[in-house]
Motif scaffolding. Structure first.
Motif, short mmCIF file in Angstrom:
data_model
loop_
_atom_site.label_atom_id
_atom_site.label_comp_id
_atom_site.label_asym_id
_atom_site.label_seq_id
_atom_site.Cartn_x
_atom_site.Cartn_y
_atom_site.Cartn_z
N LEU A 21 -0.19 0.39 61.06
CA LEU A 21 0.19 1.69 60.51
C LEU A 21 -0.30 2.84 61.39
O LEU A 21 0.43 3.80 61.63
N SER A 24 1.83 3.55 64.40
CA SER A 24 3.15 4.14 64.20
C SER A 24 3.15 5.64 64.46
O SER A 24 4.18 6.25 64.71
N THR A 27 1.48 7.42 59.90
CA THR A 27 0.72 7.12 58.70
C THR A 27 -0.78 7.23 58.95
O THR A 27 -1.26 7.06 60.07
N ILE A 112 6.21 -0.72 58.75
CA ILE A 112 6.30 0.73 58.99
C ILE A 112 7.52 1.30 58.29
O ILE A 112 7.44 2.35 57.63
N VAL A 115 6.97 1.40 54.42
CA VAL A 115 6.08 2.48 53.99
C VAL A 115 6.81 3.82 54.10
O VAL A 115 6.73 4.67 53.20
#
Length: 221
Positions: A21, A24, A27, A112, A115
């Motif tokens: 995360l 990415s 996040t 990813i 989310v």
């Protein structure tokens, strides 16, 4: 930046998911929990955009924690992250208000994307979960009956409503659908509400399942 609560009783899993995360660039893991009760407490304290919950945790399992977070922290979207894809888990998670169901064995991009989707108000099913939901556990005749019924329900929608339903099925949020179809977000919101009402479903996840069963979206994997 999407703020995430991560709950899993295995520290190595939490470390791996956090790294994915963080990589990415979208996040931020604002809190971590090792059991369901701690996850609920931290969700109430931090009010993250997304609570990403393992299913099997001590003290309070992820399914019960998801239901409690949905009830007490309505601004937090819930996605389940698990190695288990049994029908009972999927059904309870979705009926309990989760809008995402991701497998730990899935591609990091799925994590990813999932989310991102639920944080934006969309729904996301791992492709393997989507295929399981559509094809699981029943005789072929039952599956065909469901597909026929889904196609009949979808046929009653307008072309634009079908287009919106297909995009809901891919996990896009209202702003993303608006950008894709060159519509204002308020118009998309009205279309989504109309689609849910005409299909007789309660939420975007159930609408997505209808989209899969009707063939508007094709599960992969």
């Amino acid at each position: 930046m999407i703020r995430v609560l991560l709950a899993d009783d295995e520290a190595m899993i939490r470390a791996g998911v956090s790294a994915i995360l963080a990589g990415s660039g979208e996040t931020e893991v604002v809190a971590e929990a090792a059991d369901g009760r701690e996850a609920v407490r931290l969700a109430q304290a931090h009010r993250p955009d997304v609570a990403l919950l393992d299913i099997r945790m001590p003290r309070l399992d992820g399914l019960a924690a998801a239901e409690e977070i949905v009830r007490t922290v309505p601004g937090t979207a819930v996605a389940m992250l698990t190695t288990f894809s049994e029908q009972a888990y999927v059904a309870r998670a979705l009926s309990g208000g989760a809008t995402g169901f991701l497998l730990k064995s899935g591609d990091p991009y799925e994590l990813i994307a999932g989310v991102r989707a639920v944080a934006g108000g969309g729904a996301f099913l791992s492709p393997k979960v989507a295929r399981y939901v559509v094809d699981s556990g029943r005789r072929d005749s039952d599956r065909l009956d469901r597909e026929t019924a889904a196609r009949a329900r979808v046929a009653e929608l307008s072309p634009r409503e079908r287009e919106v339903l297909a995009l809901v099925g891919t996990g896009l949020s209202n702003p993303e659908i608006a950008a894709r179809l060159h519509l204002v977000e308020g118009t998309v919101k009205a279309y989504v509400s109309a689609v849910l009402d005409r299909l007789g479903v309660r939420n975007r996840v159930q609408a997505a399942i209808v989209a899969y069963e009707a063939g508007l979206v094709h599960p992969q994997g």
